[in-house]
Design an enzyme around this catalytic site. Structure first.
Site, PDB file in Angstrom:
ATOM      1  N   ARG A   1      -2.427  -2.086   4.369  1.00 38.88           N
ATOM      2  CA  ARG A   1      -1.135  -1.519   3.966  1.00 38.88           C
ATOM      3  C   ARG A   1      -0.641  -0.391   4.879  1.00 38.88           C
ATOM      4  NH1 ARG A   1       2.270  -1.584  -0.047  1.00 38.88           N
ATOM      5  NH2 ARG A   1       2.283   0.638  -0.277  1.00 38.88           N
TER       6      ARG A   1
ATOM      7  N   HIS B   1       0.841  -0.508 -10.866  1.00 44.97           N
ATOM      8  CA  HIS B   1       1.286   0.877 -10.658  1.00 44.97           C
ATOM      9  C   HIS B   1       1.120   1.658 -11.957  1.00 44.97           C
ATOM     10  CE1 HIS B   1       4.380  -1.181  -7.806  1.00 44.97           C
ATOM     11  NE2 HIS B   1       3.215  -1.031  -7.190  1.00 44.97           N
TER      12      HIS B   1
ATOM     13  N   CYS C   1      -0.063  -9.134  -7.207  1.00 44.90           N
ATOM     14  CA  CYS C   1      -0.678  -8.982  -8.528  1.00 44.90           C
ATOM     15  C   CYS C   1      -0.904  -7.521  -8.899  1.00 44.90           C
ATOM     16  CB  CYS C   1      -1.991  -9.747  -8.571  1.00 44.90           C
ATOM     17  SG  CYS C   1      -3.256  -9.030  -7.507  1.00 44.90           S
TER      18      CYS C   1
ATOM     19  N   ALA D   1      -3.249  -5.481  -6.763  1.00 44.47           N
ATOM     20  CA  ALA D   1      -2.595  -5.014  -5.526  1.00 44.47           C
ATOM     21  C   ALA D   1      -1.780  -3.758  -5.785  1.00 44.47           C
ATOM     22  CB  ALA D   1      -1.713  -6.119  -4.940  1.00 44.47           C
TER      23      ALA D   1
END
Lengths: 458, 550
Positions: free
Chosen positions: B104, B203, B70, B73
């Protein structure tokens, strides 16, 4: 230092959670749903929820974890998720052919207020649910309770959707194993079989999340409770529910709906809790405990006798879920260790009162907090150091900074492999737990001993 | 465009890719098949480097079992998470913060024991039902206050999770208010999980927020002749450390990395660099474009995955600066690093050449890692991204032709004007044209497909069903994807390499990283495990007698 900003001084926090000791409901629901044979869990929310839960479970079990998502977009969030869910139900059945789709909600679909039963009914009306296939659901708002609550809600949904009072009484019991590992479920089944009791174990993730490497992937492994058995839950003579938080709601629902009486017990972790488990089963079913189980109990007791000198008076800090921490604390007290700091992220004051009662004889002040976090636990440890930590992988950061041995226990374990194959429940599980605790303590003693006091025989 | 020529001859797949595409679609309901048909393309590259159109960055079909995550994230997890001296506060129920806590593998190296580092911490408002009903702003405000008092971070970021947008918390107003009150930067990101169609939207939101609220706040500069930023490198498994080492040896000054091993201050000063180097085009091209528009900093696509690719990228940087001393140092470094690479290649190629790989991952890795496979002689027979856009597949040349749909329109596109005081083009249009003639094209990314062989399969946003089917039809020697795919593939008897988190190893960037990767692939593909999939009695089930020694 890894947690360099953590100081010993505890300041009151009313809004900020730091380093949680819980996660959200849906992942518990997803895990529980995997304990139904040929069931595909479905996350009704944004893609990220499903991706995060699958990832977290995959990392812990190192097994495939399959689940669908309603892939909410902004439009679905405004207009409701009905269209997405109906499509998802259609596609999951058409492409992946599960016997059951187990839907759980998310904070998103709960905040919107999607009416899942209505949407399931609509999907059925539109012919999207093939004959002989099932769609069940549990409401699992992430802003209530914890992952344990989500597990409990999905197990309760199994009862609500499948159990009926109609039909003959059958000479069997229902057994709800609680939010435990696949190997634990296997071990619980084995003990019940040893007792010669017929039981329906639900959910059952063994042979689902601990499958062999064969070079052939199967989307639906052989494990999991059968739908046919879930439909017989209402016919049983009684229910034994292990873990009040994870299994209690389902057991009570069975009692209300189908008049199947229940006994809600602690998880059989450690000697006393396993004793209660076996003794309850014996009395409910009117069976004699076979020598094999008494022998296993004796072995655990023997190990405790042998190890006692190393346990006595050693201080322990624990983090995890209430259903686990309560019997574990009892076990530690029974072997004369001093559990002095206990934190769970899961809310509920009962946890604190039970821990207080269990640690009454510990000759040391005890800190306990429900709805706490690992930051608080770490602060307590800085104030009053311990000899051992027991909890999930996130504790390794505290373990390293404070140079305290850690026994990995609970969820998630992200940095060690193999744990899924070894139960910690029952007498045998107790032996394993103690072996790991002692290894951790003695490895430390070996590391720290001055050369002249380095021992061959310990 | 040289990669086009290097792409090599078609691998002549059996079964033929067209047939495989038909078979993949045959398992779907009609409408699903119609949609997925646009996401599955048999690659073809014409002499101009033009490739077929592929559908990308559009909604995933519900229930298909996708790899995608999503917006939260992408924003918190990917772009901002790696910055160590910021308190990253998740505003929402506990899950989102929990799952993105240390998972991550962004490594970071504080300068000293006193340096701020919050990467090991998870901060959340742990929203409860009460906040869902009555609003969460009060709790958010209080959480920021508590975080400030406990930690005195350089800045605090707020990340919205799904319910925040729905209940109408004005996190930006809270951020402004607390910034005023505390005197540190507090920045809010409306990265609710349902926005956009994948991580990609996150992003973009992260880029926008960083650009608007941080980049350009600090005009002070460190000395350095060749000052660069590294964009879209997140230091998974220490990749950024390896690249930092190379830069230092070459004499490049790294001003800021977005965002592996980064600090708040680096972002604030990033506009003082003279060149932006773009690793992961997908996640960070917005920042590169916006910095070009506002400050006049050109950007150059680089790739440090693959020894050849690393050498080539370093040479491109030297070519941009047109400095003979820099060019000489770059050559020195390459000459020093290459022998070890070559020696290992010699050793492993014999065991790996001709083997087949598939990569379905991310928004740039499925492309970059093909370089490494090419170096060890392995063929990439199928690849695809999880959340990339058409330009990452087909190259930026398609940008004008990409249709902006409703989902993309939801993500703000900042209109960036030149900074009246600080806009200073680092290169004249004439010089840029001259460099382009010599083969150094700025502000460009050619995309993955032009570099892949004709007749290979390209699959966007691959589903679980398609993954299973491709394994069955092609039995590749290795597949690269993420954790959710890992055990499906491994249980199918195929080695699986995670390219989000590298299976807890790495680094794979640079020359040393290439060496690590060759060894790793050699280990995996040639592991003895795969010999034992069948027990002896499964291999030879026939019985000859009972108790043969009787």
């Amino acid at each position: 230092m890894l947690l360099r900003h953590t100081t010993a001084e505890v300041r009151e926090r009313t809004a900020l959670t730091i380093n949680p000791a819980k996660t959200c409901q849906p992942i518990g629901a997803m895990y529980a749903a995997l304990g139904i044979h040929r069931c595909l869990p479905h996350s009704h929310g944004s893609q990220g929820c499903c991706a995060y839960h699958r990832s977290a479970l995959s990392r812990h079990y190192r097994e495939p974890v399959m689940a669908g998502t309603s892939s909410f977009t902004e439009g679905a969030s405004v207009f409701g998720g009905q269209a997405n869910l109906i499509q998802a139900i259609h596609h999951l059945f058409a492409i992946y052919d599960p016997e059951v789709i187990a839907i759980h909600t998310t904070c998103l679909s709960e905040t919107i207020g999607d009416d899942i039963p209505q949407i399931i009914a609509k999907a059925r009306d539109e012919g999207k649910v093939p004959p002989g296939r099932y769609v069940i659901h549990a409401n699992t708002p992430s802003y209530v309770g914890s992952h344990v609550t989500g597990f409990a809600n999905m197990v309760k949904a199994m009862v609500e959707y499948f159990a009926t009072a109609e039909g003959p009484r059958e000479k069997q019991i229902n057994l709800i194993p609680g939010y435990v590992e696949p190997a634990d479920m296997e071990e619980i089944s084995r003990m019940v079989e040893e007792l010669g009791i017929r039981a329906i174990l639900f959910p059952d993730t063994s042979k689902v999340l601990n499958t062999p490497q064969t070079g052939r992937y199967t989307m639906y492994p052989p494990g999991g409770v059968r739908v046919a058995d879930l439909k017989r839950l209402g016919h049983s003579l009684g229910t034994v529910a292990l873990g009040p938080l994870a299994s209690g709601p389902a057991a009570r629902t069975l009692d209300t709906r189908c008049k199947v009486p229940c006994e809600i017990l602690d998880l059989p972790l450690g000697l006393a809790a396993t004793d209660r488990f076996i003794d309850t089963l014996r009395q409910i079913a009117g069976v004699a405990v076979p020598d094999s189980l008494t022998w296993e109990r004796g072995r655990l007791l023997d190990v405790i006798t042998d190890m006692h000198q190393y346990f006595f008076g050693r201080k322990v800090a624990l983090a995890g879920d209430p259903d686990q921490l309560i019997p574990l604390t009892e076990f530690l007290v029974d072997i004369d260790m001093w559990p002095i700091h206990m934190v769970t992220g899961t809310p509920g004051k009962k946890f604190e009162s039970r821990i207080r009662a269990l640690t009454r004889e510990v000759p040391h002040p005890v800190n306990v907090q429900a709805g706490g976090d690992l930051f608080l636990l770490h602060q307590w440890i800085k104030q009053e150091p311990v000899d051992l930590l027991i909890g999930n992988t996130y504790l390794k950061y505290i373990a390293r900074d404070e140079d305290i041995p850690l026994v990995r226990f609970g969820f998630p374990i992200l940095d060690r492999i193999g744990h899924i194959h070894f139960p910690t429940v029952g007498y045998r599980g107790g032996v394993r737990l103690l072996e790991r605790i002692l290894d951790a303590l003695l490895d430390r003693q070996d590391r720290d001993a001055p050369e002249e006091r380095f021992e061959l025989v310990m | 465009m040289s990669e086009v020529l290097e792409a090599g001859s078609p691998p002549a797949l059996t079964p033929p890719p067209e047939e495989v595409k038909r078979e993949l679609l045959a398992g779907y309901p009609t409408k699903v098949a119609r949609k997925r048909a646009h996401h599955i393309v048999v690659n073809a590259v014409d002499p101009e480097g033009t490739v077929p159109e592929i559908a990308a960055n559009v909604r995933t079909i519900p229930g298909i079992i996708t790899q995608r995550g999503c917006t939260y994230a992408g924003c918190k997890g990917v772009v901002l998470g790696p910055t160590r001296d910021i308190v990253h506060l998740t505003h929402g129920p506990i899950g989102c913060g929990f799952y993105s806590w240390l998972t991550r593998r962004n490594q970071t190296r504080p300068k000293g024991p006193e340096d701020l580092n919050f990467l090991t911490y998870c901060f959340s408002t742990d929203m409860q039902e009460e906040q869902i009903i009555f609003g969460g702003e009060k709790k958010l405000r209080q959480a920021i206050q508590e975080a400030y008092e406990l930690f005195q971070p350089r800045a605090i970021t707020i990340f919205a999770t799904c319910p925040v947008g729905l209940i109408g918390d004005d996190i930006h107003a809270v951020a402004r208010e607390m910034k005023e009150k505390l005197g540190i930067n507090v920045i809010a990101f409306s990265c609710e999980g349902y926005k956009g169609v994948s991580q990609s939207a996150g992003h973009h939101i992260a880029n926008n927020g960083l650009f608007m609220h941080v980049v350009g706040l600090d005009d002070s500069t460190e000395a350095g002749k060749f000052r660069v930023n590294l964009l879209g490198e997140y230091n998974i498994g220490g990749d950024a450390f390896e690249i930092e080492r190379l830069f230092e040896e070459c004499g490049l000054t790294l001003v800021a990395t977005f965002s592996g091993n980064s600090t708040y201050e680096q972002f604030a000063r990033a506009h003082t660099a003279d060149l932006n180097l773009v690793m992961c085009h997908r996640s960070i091209n917005y920042m590169a474009d916006m910095m070009e528009a506002r400050f006049g900093i050109p950007w150059l696509k680089v790739n440090f995955l693959g020894a050849e690719a690393t050498a080539k990228s370093l040479r491109k940087i030297a070519a941009y600066f047109e400095d003979p001393e820099l060019a000489a140092r770059v050559e020195e470094v390459i000459v020093r690093e290459m022998p070890a690479v070559a020696a290992l290649l010699e050793e492993v190629r014999g065991r790996l050449a001709g083997k087949k790989a598939m990569l379905f991952v991310g928004g740039s890795r499925a492309h970059h890692y093909q370089e490494l496979f090419r170096e060890i002689g392995m063929e990439t027979i199928a690849a695809g991204y999880e959340f990339a856009h058409r330009d990452d597949y087909e190259g930026r040349r398609v940008l004008p032709r990409i249709k902006v749909d409703a989902d993309s329109r939801n993500i703000e596109e900042l209109q960036v004007e030149p900074d009246p005081r600080r806009y200073s083009p680092r290169i004249t249009p004439e010089d840029q044209a001259r460099l382009a003639m010599a083969g150094l094209v700025l502000q460009d990314y050619e995309g993955m497909m032009p570099t892949m062989a004709c007749g290979t399969l390209v699959v966007d946003d691959i589903s679980h069903y398609e993954t299973e089917k491709l394994i069955e039809l092609y039995r590749p020697d290795i597949i690269c994807a993420g954790i959710k795919e890992k055990y499906v593939i491994q249980k199918s008897g195929v080695p699986m390499k995670q390219l989000h988190n590298y299976d807890y190893s790495g680094p794979y960037a640079g020359f040393q990283g290439a060496i690590n990767f060759y060894r790793e692939i050699d280990r995996m593909v040639n592991s003895k495990v795969w010999r034992y999939l069948k027990a002896p009695w499964q291999e030879h089930p026939e019985l000859t007698a009972t108790y043969v020694w009787e």
